[in-house]
Design a protein around this motif. Structure first.
Motif, PDB file in Angstrom:
ATOM      1  N   ALA A 238     -11.997  -0.381  51.668  1.00 34.60           N
ATOM      2  CA  ALA A 238     -13.447  -0.237  52.468  1.00 34.60           C
ATOM      3  C   ALA A 238     -13.765  -1.164  52.165  1.00 34.60           C
ATOM      4  CB  ALA A 238     -13.731   0.657  53.742  1.00 34.60           C
ATOM      5  N   ALA A 239     -14.690  -0.885  51.354  1.00 32.39           N
ATOM      6  CA  ALA A 239     -15.933  -1.504  50.256  1.00 32.39           C
ATOM      7  C   ALA A 239     -15.682  -3.449  50.676  1.00 32.39           C
ATOM      8  CB  ALA A 239     -15.781  -1.567  49.082  1.00 32.39           C
ATOM      9  N   VAL A 240     -14.392  -3.512  50.534  1.00 29.00           N
ATOM     10  CA  VAL A 240     -14.254  -5.155  50.371  1.00 29.00           C
ATOM     11  C   VAL A 240     -14.917  -5.724  51.529  1.00 29.00           C
ATOM     12  CG1 VAL A 240     -12.362  -5.266  51.878  1.00 29.00           C
ATOM     13  CG2 VAL A 240     -12.119  -7.346  49.674  1.00 29.00           C
ATOM     14  N   PHE A 241     -15.031  -5.093  52.575  1.00 25.40           N
ATOM     15  CA  PHE A 241     -15.194  -5.785  53.874  1.00 25.40           C
ATOM     16  C   PHE A 241     -17.595  -5.617  54.115  1.00 25.40           C
ATOM     17  CE2 PHE A 241     -11.633  -4.590  55.663  1.00 25.40           C
ATOM     18  CZ  PHE A 241     -10.513  -6.092  56.151  1.00 25.40           C
ATOM     19  N   GLU A 242     -18.062  -4.912  52.762  1.00 24.66           N
ATOM     20  CA  GLU A 242     -19.187  -5.192  52.769  1.00 24.66           C
ATOM     21  C   GLU A 242     -20.487  -6.105  53.163  1.00 24.66           C
ATOM     22  OE1 GLU A 242     -21.240  -4.777  49.285  1.00 24.66           O
ATOM     23  OE2 GLU A 242     -20.763  -2.917  48.714  1.00 24.66           O
TER      24      GLU A 242
ATOM     25  N   LEU B 287     -22.627  -8.344  60.390  1.00 21.18           N
ATOM     26  CA  LEU B 287     -22.072  -8.245  61.623  1.00 21.18           C
ATOM     27  C   LEU B 287     -23.086  -7.691  62.207  1.00 21.18           C
ATOM     28  CD1 LEU B 287     -18.827 -10.007  61.472  1.00 21.18           C
ATOM     29  CD2 LEU B 287     -20.398 -11.070  62.081  1.00 21.18           C
ATOM     30  N   SER B 288     -23.610  -5.930  61.855  1.00 18.11           N
ATOM     31  CA  SER B 288     -23.781  -4.869  62.314  1.00 18.11           C
ATOM     32  C   SER B 288     -25.066  -5.807  62.996  1.00 18.11           C
ATOM     33  CB  SER B 288     -23.966  -4.159  60.631  1.00 18.11           C
ATOM     34  OG  SER B 288     -24.798  -4.424  60.118  1.00 18.11           O
ATOM     35  N   LYS B 289     -25.443  -6.188  62.881  1.00 17.09           N
ATOM     36  CA  LYS B 289     -26.750  -7.484  63.962  1.00 17.09           C
ATOM     37  C   LYS B 289     -26.549  -6.711  65.062  1.00 17.09           C
ATOM     38  CE  LYS B 289     -29.027  -9.616  59.769  1.00 17.09           C
ATOM     39  NZ  LYS B 289     -29.440 -10.828  59.469  1.00 17.09           N
ATOM     40  N   TYR B 290     -25.499  -7.259  65.355  1.00 17.21           N
ATOM     41  CA  TYR B 290     -24.691  -7.289  66.408  1.00 17.21           C
ATOM     42  C   TYR B 290     -23.562  -6.709  67.039  1.00 17.21           C
ATOM     43  CZ  TYR B 290     -25.578 -11.931  64.812  1.00 17.21           C
ATOM     44  OH  TYR B 290     -27.056 -13.190  63.938  1.00 17.21           O
ATOM     45  N   PHE B 291     -23.354  -6.024  66.606  1.00 17.05           N
ATOM     46  CA  PHE B 291     -22.242  -4.643  66.836  1.00 17.05           C
ATOM     47  C   PHE B 291     -22.046  -3.653  65.931  1.00 17.05           C
ATOM     48  CE2 PHE B 291     -20.207  -9.175  66.962  1.00 17.05           C
ATOM     49  CZ  PHE B 291     -19.829  -9.571  67.698  1.00 17.05           C
ATOM     50  N   ARG B 292     -21.372  -1.969  66.210  1.00 17.82           N
ATOM     51  CA  ARG B 292     -21.546  -2.038  64.685  1.00 17.82           C
ATOM     52  C   ARG B 292     -19.811  -1.990  64.621  1.00 17.82           C
ATOM     53  NH1 ARG B 292     -18.873   4.557  66.827  1.00 17.82           N
ATOM     54  NH2 ARG B 292     -19.062   5.225  64.705  1.00 17.82           N
ATOM     55  N   VAL B 293     -20.762  -2.080  62.948  1.00 14.26           N
ATOM     56  CA  VAL B 293     -19.019  -2.473  62.297  1.00 14.26           C
ATOM     57  C   VAL B 293     -18.421  -1.011  62.015  1.00 14.26           C
ATOM     58  CG1 VAL B 293     -17.737  -3.924  60.570  1.00 14.26           C
ATOM     59  CG2 VAL B 293     -19.982  -4.499  61.960  1.00 14.26           C
ATOM     60  N   LEU B 294     -17.389  -1.324  61.575  1.00 12.63           N
ATOM     61  CA  LEU B 294     -16.541   0.250  60.730  1.00 12.63           C
ATOM     62  C   LEU B 294     -15.732  -0.489  59.482  1.00 12.63           C
ATOM     63  CD1 LEU B 294     -16.288   2.959  63.518  1.00 12.63           C
ATOM     64  CD2 LEU B 294     -17.994   2.482  61.850  1.00 12.63           C
ATOM     65  N   ALA B 295     -14.918   0.140  58.845  1.00 10.75           N
ATOM     66  CA  ALA B 295     -14.334   0.187  58.128  1.00 10.75           C
ATOM     67  C   ALA B 295     -14.281   1.225  57.392  1.00 10.75           C
ATOM     68  CB  ALA B 295     -14.847  -0.757  57.059  1.00 10.75           C
ATOM     69  N   LEU B 296     -12.378   1.394  56.943  1.00 13.26           N
ATOM     70  CA  LEU B 296     -11.756   2.099  56.467  1.00 13.26           C
ATOM     71  C   LEU B 296     -11.011   2.260  55.313  1.00 13.26           C
ATOM     72  CD1 LEU B 296     -10.553   5.802  57.818  1.00 13.26           C
ATOM     73  CD2 LEU B 296      -8.642   3.945  58.411  1.00 13.26           C
ATOM     74  N   ASP B 297     -11.382   3.107  54.742  1.00 14.08           N
ATOM     75  CA  ASP B 297     -10.419   3.177  53.706  1.00 14.08           C
ATOM     76  C   ASP B 297      -8.871   3.989  54.285  1.00 14.08           C
ATOM     77  OD1 ASP B 297     -11.840   2.610  51.155  1.00 14.08           O
ATOM     78  OD2 ASP B 297     -13.120   4.094  51.089  1.00 14.08           O
ATOM     79  N   PRO B 298      -8.125   3.654  54.240  1.00 11.14           N
ATOM     80  CA  PRO B 298      -6.970   4.917  54.249  1.00 11.14           C
ATOM     81  C   PRO B 298      -6.630   5.211  53.169  1.00 11.14           C
ATOM     82  CG  PRO B 298      -6.053   1.869  54.121  1.00 11.14           C
ATOM     83  CD  PRO B 298      -7.583   2.130  53.581  1.00 11.14           C
ATOM     84  N   ARG B 299      -5.951   6.263  53.525  1.00 12.07           N
ATOM     85  CA  ARG B 299      -5.401   7.533  52.485  1.00 12.07           C
ATOM     86  C   ARG B 299      -4.555   7.039  51.905  1.00 12.07           C
ATOM     87  NH1 ARG B 299      -1.231  11.873  54.557  1.00 12.07           N
ATOM     88  NH2 ARG B 299      -2.863  11.479  56.545  1.00 12.07           N
ATOM     89  N   SER B 300      -5.251   7.543  50.367  1.00 13.97           N
ATOM     90  CA  SER B 300      -5.381   6.961  48.993  1.00 13.97           C
ATOM     91  C   SER B 300      -6.234   6.033  48.489  1.00 13.97           C
ATOM     92  CB  SER B 300      -3.719   7.013  48.690  1.00 13.97           C
ATOM     93  OG  SER B 300      -3.013   8.334  48.801  1.00 13.97           O
ATOM     94  N   HIS B 301      -6.421   5.742  49.336  1.00 11.10           N
ATOM     95  CA  HIS B 301      -7.447   4.425  49.002  1.00 11.10           C
ATOM     96  C   HIS B 301      -9.047   4.471  48.974  1.00 11.10           C
ATOM     97  CE1 HIS B 301      -3.820   2.842  50.382  1.00 11.10           C
ATOM     98  NE2 HIS B 301      -3.770   1.170  50.322  1.00 11.10           N
TER      99      HIS B 301
END
Length: 319
Positions: free
Chosen positions: A85-89, A95-109
């Motif tokens: 998920a950290a790749v989307f920092e 973009l969190s100034k405008y929206f709630r932003v979430l990024a997932l670490d998939p399983r084993s990642h």
């Protein structure tokens, strides 16, 4: 299909963005502050959460929301093969100034638990569904990068989320046009040889960037890639679908789509423009960016994503 998926591992090129009409995408897009990130800035603007899946695996996700919980419109980001998920920092911060932003670490990642099982498409898409429920996501736009494009489309096909308002598909095939070229046939052998695997993944983790990545992103990427077991890395590449699955799935989605790509996928972008009405497709080509185009040129990507997302959410509210 294996060839199409392995294309996500290719090294692509970098920072100039043009729209599908040949104009600069950043000229007409809203202004977004450049995402120059420091470790302290990232830590202060992002929060880390964990939840357990229905099969008992502890998954991690990152949240950024500068509205103090007032913003309900959410941008959800799914990373690519072996990626965290950290790749989307840059997107989480800007973009969190405008929206709630979430990024997932998939399983084993990333910071998610190393799972012994559950890396098949059905379980992975169920993870996405359970992630959205654990995070109490309401109206959202789903963004997938590389393998995340395919997993996002697979999730939509399987779960039909009623509150999905749009898709942002980043630099992978969507099953249009001619099949892209594959990689060397010794991929499995390389993954199963510890020394070759480490050398391959270190090079891969560097080559997906055209520009030097912020150190904390570069470190997170290589650590996540090296952490994923070899058998999982191989399984994730070998998806059990024909290319037509992705094309047909996207054709069924009557929602706006932003297709952010490097020139390799231009023919697929052209095909989408011919098939979809103008208000349902926005193709943005990053002429000189690498595979991580949203890191190589975050200001231009964020501006395009912001404009697309604001229009998409506004249109959904009018319906």
């Amino acid at each position: 299909m294996k060839q199409a998926l392995q294309l996500q591992l290719a090294i692509l090129l970098s920072t100039c963005v043009t729209s599908s009409f040949g104009q600069s995408a950043s000229k007409s897009a809203p202004q977004v502050q450049p995402a120059t990130i420091t470790s302290s800035q990232a830590s202060s603007q992002m929060t880390h959460h964990y939840f357990k899946t229905s099969d008992g695996v502890r998954l991690h996700y990152v949240e950024a929301d500068q509205s103090n919980g007032q913003q309900k419109q959410t941008l959800v980001l799914i990373p690519g093969w072996l990626m965290p998920a950290a790749v989307f920092e840059p997107q989480l911060i800007a973009l969190s100034k405008y929206f709630r932003v979430l990024a997932l670490d998939p399983r084993s990642h990333g910071q998610s638990e190393l799972a012994k099982t559950g890396h098949d498409p059905l379980r992975r898409t169920r993870d996405i569904d359970e992630f959205l429920k654990a995070a109490h996501v309401q109206d959202f736009i789903l963004g997938g990068w590389s393998l995340g494009v395919l997993e996002s489309l697979d999730y939509v096909a399987r779960f039909h989320p009623a509150n999905l308002k749009g898709l942002i598909l980043i630099d992978n095939s969507v099953g249009e046009g001619k099949p892209p070229g594959g990689r060397a046939s010794n991929f499995t052998e390389t993954m199963n040889d510890p020394k070759k695997r480490e050398a391959y993944l270190r090079k891969f983790s560097k080559d997906i960037f055209k520009q030097p990545a912020p150190p904390q992103i570069a470190d997170a990427v290589v650590q996540s890639a090296l952490r994923v077991p070899a058998n999982v890395a191989i399984q994730l590449i070998n998806q059990p679908y024909p290319r037509t699955y992705w094309r047909e799935t996207l054709e069924k989605q009557d929602i706006p789509v932003m297709y952010a790509i490097t020139p390799r996928y231009k023919d697929q972008g052209d095909a989408l423009e011919q098939k979809r009405s103008p208000e349902k497709i926005n193709v943005v080509i990053f002429e000189k960016a690498g595979h991580t185009l949203f890191v190589d040129d975050p200001t231009a990507f964020n501006a395009a994503a912001l404009e697309f997302s604001q229009k998409t959410f506004a249109s959904a509210q009018q319906q």
